[in-house]
Design a protein around this motif. Structure first.
Motif, short mmCIF file in Angstrom:
data_model
loop_
_atom_site.label_atom_id
_atom_site.label_comp_id
_atom_site.label_asym_id
_atom_site.label_seq_id
_atom_site.Cartn_x
_atom_site.Cartn_y
_atom_site.Cartn_z
N PRO A 29 0.83 -1.21 0.00
CA PRO A 29 0.00 0.00 0.00
C PRO A 29 0.87 1.27 0.00
O PRO A 29 1.77 1.41 0.83
CB PRO A 29 -0.79 -0.12 1.31
N LEU A 30 0.60 2.13 -0.95
CA LEU A 30 1.35 3.38 -1.07
C LEU A 30 0.36 4.54 -1.18
O LEU A 30 -0.57 4.50 -2.00
CB LEU A 30 2.25 3.37 -2.31
N TYR A 31 0.59 5.58 -0.37
CA TYR A 31 -0.32 6.72 -0.39
C TYR A 31 0.47 8.02 -0.53
O TYR A 31 1.44 8.26 0.20
CB TYR A 31 -1.14 6.78 0.90
N LEU A 32 0.06 8.84 -1.48
CA LEU A 32 0.53 10.22 -1.55
C LEU A 32 -0.12 10.97 -0.40
O LEU A 32 -1.33 10.85 -0.17
CB LEU A 32 0.14 10.85 -2.88
N VAL A 33 0.67 11.74 0.35
CA VAL A 33 0.13 12.42 1.53
C VAL A 33 0.69 13.83 1.63
O VAL A 33 1.67 14.20 0.99
CB VAL A 33 0.48 11.64 2.83
N GLY A 34 0.06 14.62 2.50
CA GLY A 34 0.59 15.93 2.88
C GLY A 34 0.51 16.98 1.80
O GLY A 34 -0.46 17.09 1.06
N VAL A 53 4.27 4.49 3.15
CA VAL A 53 4.40 3.09 2.74
C VAL A 53 3.83 2.18 3.82
O VAL A 53 4.25 2.26 4.97
CB VAL A 53 5.89 2.73 2.48
N GLY A 54 2.87 1.36 3.41
CA GLY A 54 2.30 0.40 4.36
C GLY A 54 3.17 -0.82 4.48
O GLY A 54 2.72 -1.96 4.30
N SER A 104 -2.81 2.30 10.95
CA SER A 104 -3.63 2.53 9.76
C SER A 104 -3.28 3.87 9.14
O SER A 104 -2.62 4.73 9.77
CB SER A 104 -5.12 2.52 10.12
N LEU A 105 -3.71 4.08 7.90
CA LEU A 105 -3.49 5.36 7.24
C LEU A 105 -4.19 6.48 8.01
O LEU A 105 -3.63 7.57 8.19
CB LEU A 105 -4.01 5.31 5.80
N ALA A 106 -5.41 6.21 8.50
CA ALA A 106 -6.15 7.24 9.23
C ALA A 106 -5.38 7.69 10.47
O ALA A 106 -5.32 8.89 10.79
CB ALA A 106 -7.53 6.71 9.62
#
Length: 475
Positions: A29-34, A53-54, A104-106
């Protein structure tokens, strides 16, 4: 009726990166953030891409580095943070890969500073869909800056300075609870490392709306903590100088628009300075430690009133010795001491005394003049000042080798032999007089130089010696 969530628009590089990762079989799992998500929502370009990065971020960053033929720097091995440096279509991009914080992402997003920076997008999934558990989009629409949790500011007091910068940069109002938390953490902020305070403060000084941010800092009680030696009575004028300087620097920068210099005061100056614009920009773009630039240092100088303030501020903000000298020189010298217009000898001596720092004195002097006169601008006086500025800059940029710093026709050894003197200050006096004669066009050959020094020796007088430093570099 609430607005539907916006679809995010991504640059070609982000899209290509997602395709590359999928093609290479990455399923972590990869998330663009900020900030990258915030700027995508705002439709603003960005060179800094943060990816949560998860899993294990550093090994993945190394693989991405290899795939892109880039460079990597492990920033925090314990927390699992690495930065990949990529060159793309003439731009320098940085990709920060970081282990997910929490389970978690949250939870990771709740641990961030402000709601507008706590939004995410699934890099390997639907990248256009906004993940927004803290209603950051709603705050952006309302032009509000809100902390993510009651503990956000206390967890890292430097976020108080960052809040002020964001409020000025994005034209946001800091919501009351966040402002109260910032005021409540002044003591803790004072205990933060001077280097972190300096870096965040300089980011604020680099904004076109720096004066607005500085006023907010003062309102929240933070400016006096950073710059305790500025007398309160001087602050309104100092902020006006910062404001006028920012407008002036914008008018001679790449960010200039047709409306930037529409007023008489800036319009007249910009018309004259346009021929020097690339070289002025190169001067202002000079870099110091941690990517501080010369324009930011000049904005700091605009806040100060005296050389002793500059020395104290430079020490408290942990500026380099070179930055401290530049700051002190800019604050301690005034352009008004020079006649308008200046003779060739006066121009030569001005640049010999100040070197490249003379550009700073010119720009600060213009900003101070505009701030002092305000709307009651004396147009004739301003036109004379514009003429003086143009004359001085033309000397520096276009007549450096003939007027500012002509190459001496004789050496110190020549002077010793010719005048039959020992090493000492007399040699410097003689060379200074010779350089001035060359600048005025009175001496153009070695034969004339020898005759000039012989005559000078007979008279027994000469101007004081010039400083021995390289004037191209300034102080």
């Amino acid at each position: 009726m609430s607005n539907p969530p916006a679809r995010l628009a991504w640059s070609g590089f982000v899209t290509e990166l997602a395709e590359l990762l999928r093609a290479r079989g990455v399923d972590t799992p990869l998330y663009l953030v900020g900030g990258v998500v915030r700027d995508a929502w705002l439709r603003k370009p960005t060179d800094d891409i943060d990816i949560v990065v998860g899993g294990r971020a550093i090994p993945l960053a190394r693989r991405v580095c290899d795939w892109l033929g880039a460079d990597i720097y492990v920033m925090d091995r314990e927390r699992g943070v690495a930065r990949v440096f990529v060159k793309q279509a003439g731009r320098a991009l940085s990709l920060d890969f970081a282990d997910q914080r929490g389970s978690s992402l949250a939870e990771d997003l709740r641990d961030r500073d402000f709601t507008m920076n706590a939004m995410a997008a699934d890099l390997l999934g639907d990248c256009g869909a906004l993940v927004d558990p803290l209603a950051g989009e709603q705050d952006l629409r309302a032009k509000v800056l809100r902390r993510c949790s009651p503990n956000s500011i206390a967890a890292d007091p430097i976020r108080g300075l960052r809040a002020v910068r964001f409020s000025a940069q994005f034209d946001l109002k800091i919501e009351p609870a966040t402002a109260a938390d910032i005021r409540g953490c002044t003591k803790e902020l004072r205990a933060t490392s001077p280097e972190r305070i300096r870096d965040e403060f300089f980011k604020l000084l680099g904004l076109g709306r720096a004066a607005r941010g500085l006023r907010v800092l003062e309102h929240l009680g933070l400016l006096r903590m950073i710059l305790p030696d500025i007398p309160p009575a001087n602050l309104p004028h100092s902020l006006a100088v910062v404001e006028r300087l920012a407008t002036l620097l914008t008018a001679i920068s790449r960010r200039r628009t047709d409306n930037t210099a529409a007023a008489f005061d800036l319009g007249m100056l910009v018309i004259q300075l346009d021929r020097f614009r690339p070289r002025l920009q190169a001067h202002l773009d000079r870099r110091y430690g941690n990517w501080r630039n010369h324009a930011q240092l000049l904005a700091l100088a605009a806040l100060l009133e005296a050389g002793n303030q500059a020395a104290l501020v430079a020490e408290s903000l942990r500026l380099s010795a070179g930055e401290a000298r530049i700051l002190s020189q800019a604050v301690s010298n005034e352009l008004v001491d020079l006649p308008m217009p200046a003779t060739r000898l006066e121009q030569h001596r001005y640049w010999q005394r100040l070197g490249a720092g003379g550009i700073d004195v010119i720009l600060l002097g213009a900003a101070k003049a505009l701030a002092a006169q305000g709307v009651a601008l004396d147009q004739q006086d301003w036109l004379r000042r514009v003429e003086q500025i143009t004359q001085l800059l033309d000397a520096w940029f276009n007549q450096y080798d003939t007027l500012v710093n002509p190459k001496l026709l004789l050496s110190g050894h020549d002077v010793k032999t010719l005048l039959d003197i020992q090493s000492g200050p007399q040699i410097g006096v003689a060379l200074t007089a010779l350089r001035e004669a060359q600048a005025l066009g009175k001496v153009t050959t070695q034969e004339q130089a020898r005759a000039f020094l012989a005559q000078l020796s007979a008279i027994g007088s000469a101007p004081p010696p010039a400083p021995s430093r390289s004037i191209r570099e300034g102080s």
